[in-house]
Design an enzyme around this catalytic site. Structure first.
Site, short mmCIF file in Angstrom:
data_model
loop_
_atom_site.label_atom_id
_atom_site.label_comp_id
_atom_site.label_asym_id
_atom_site.label_seq_id
_atom_site.Cartn_x
_atom_site.Cartn_y
_atom_site.Cartn_z
CD1 TRP A 1 5.02 -0.29 0.62
CD2 TRP A 1 4.18 -1.62 -0.98
NE1 TRP A 1 5.93 -1.29 0.39
CE2 TRP A 1 5.45 -2.12 -0.59
CE3 TRP A 1 3.47 -2.30 -1.95
CZ2 TRP A 1 6.01 -3.26 -1.15
CZ3 TRP A 1 4.02 -3.43 -2.52
CH2 TRP A 1 5.28 -3.90 -2.12
CG ASP B 1 -1.82 -4.88 -1.58
OD1 ASP B 1 -1.73 -6.05 -1.16
OD2 ASP B 1 -0.84 -4.13 -1.72
CE LYS C 1 4.62 -7.73 4.47
NZ LYS C 1 5.71 -6.81 4.43
#
Ligand code: LMR
Length: 398
Positions: free
Chosen positions: A130, A211, A246
């Site tokens: 990312w 993560d 999310k």
């Protein structure tokens, strides 16, 4: 003082929001930033979140400070969600968790904590990773290095190369891993690969920093935490950043958590004092509102059930869209094999297009994606999927 600074280029992901918003084309398709969207293109507030939010506002009797670690109801609830209720690391009281401003806050606090533990440490990130991992970790002073992860040709993980690169990483260094739903490529480690990686970490002594930004978006809440739970069971130390952006749809409320697993309970207590001290010297303490909502949902059986059902519906929708996109691309005559999209998990996959092809899609067809050809699958709908597949096939044929 300020005259030497020129404007920076827009953020590679967030910059797409403005570009797509100002495009007047009624057929535009925004597959840029990773936010869940429903069939109508809306990022909904989950119904459990709405209910819990009203109840929190009703119950709140003070706006006094909540302290650097955040409220215990959130911390214990999210810890159990991540590690599972019966986990040996919880039973031996080795895990400490704090509420952070989003998953980004967790990564940044984790990075500053690691810098304090091992000033000269290098953190190894997957190639690709990312885009925001680099400033979040690097700006805290950690040195960055990359390990091979994804091979564009086979659209799969190059696990052997990854393991050979990590074979040289030892004690005092850190390896950042995506717990599930790899961002940006969508290709996740299998359970066997997690176990092999854990053995390597145990042998070499490097510290995994996981993560877990998308728990529940891949295969399921428990399935997506397999790597975290396995590593926490078999390794003495671990760091986990999680996000509620999310899976609770709480993007703008900035809710996440950082968990540290220490070797023994007393050691974990000491580690928590350092994490709290990093927080105090940074933003002092987290905002309360989003964490209170999550704490309420996780503690209330009915709300939790409703949340899990809604989350499962979001996950299923993404996974159905994955299969449908492959079918539609084939039906539109795309000669390339896109079947990997149906096997990958989470919000993202690469289409495997060049930067020029991504630009062509944007300029000729008003289809927006990150320059690497990462698409947000959740931005696809029944209404735009034919247009998308047709446009991609046209660009590939041109
Ligand atoms: C993404 O990868 O698109 C999301 O995580 C949003 C962001 O902050 O980049």
């Amino acid at each position: 003082m300020f005259s030497t600074l020129n404007a920076l280029a827009p953020d590679p992901i967030l910059g797409l929001i403005a570009l797509a918003n100002k495009d007047p084309n009624p057929n535009k398709v925004d597959l840029g930033v990773g936010v869940y969207k429903d069939e109508s293109g809306l990022t909904p507030i989950m119904s459990a979140v709405k209910t819990a939010e009203l109840s929190c506002i009703e119950k709140e009797i003070s706006k006094a400070y909540i302290g650097p670690a955040g409220p215990e109801e959130f911390n214990s609830g999210i810890r159990e969600l991540i590690f599972g209720g019966q986990h040996s690391a919880l039973e031996s009281d080795r895990v400490r968790t704090v509420l952070t401003p989003g998953g980004c806050g967790a990564l940044r606090v984790g990075a500053e904590f690691l810098k304090r533990c091992a000033g000269d440490a290098t953190i190894w990130v997957s190639d690709p990773t990312w885009a925001n991992h680099l400033p979040l970790l690097g700006n805290a002073g950690l040195k960055l290095a990359e390990y091979p992860y994804y091979e564009a040709g086979s659209a799969d993980i190059k696990f052997d190369e990854m393991m050979s690169a990590l074979a040289d990483v030892g004690r005092g260094d850190i390896v950042l891993l995506h717990g599930c739903c790899h961002n940006p490529c969508g290709a996740d480690l299998s359970e066997t690969q997690w176990r092999e990686l854990t053995s390597l970490a145990a042998k070499n002594g490097f510290l995994p920093f996981i993560d877990l930004a998308y728990q529940g978006f891949g295969r399921g809440l428990d399935e997506d935490a397999y790597g975290v739970r396995y590593m926490a069971e078999h390794l003495p130390e671990l760091l986990v950043a999680s996000s509620c952006s999310k899976n609770f749809g709480l993007y703008r409320e900035r809710v996440g958590s950082l968990s540290v697993v220490g070797e023994k309970a007393a050691q974990s207590d000491a580690l928590l004092t350092h994490i709290n001290n990093v927080v105090r010297g940074n933003y002092s303490m987290p905002p309360s509102h989003g964490g209170a909502i999550v704490g309420e949902i996780l503690a209330d059986q009915a709300l939790r059930q409703s949340w899990e059902t809604e989350l499962a519906a979001m996950r299923d929708r993404i996974n159905r869209l994955r299969v449908l996109l492959v079918d539609k691309l084939t039906a539109q005559g795309a000669t390339r094999d896109f079947s990997f999209i149906a096997q990958q998990r989470g919000m993202f996959s690469f289409l495997g297009l060049s930067v020029e092809q991504v630009e062509q899609l944007r300029e000729q067809f008003s289809i927006y994606m990150v320059g690497s050809s990462r698409i947000n699958i959740a931005g696809i709908s029944q209404a735009n999927i034919d247009y998308l597949a047709h446009s991609v096939a046209a660009v590939l044929a041109s």
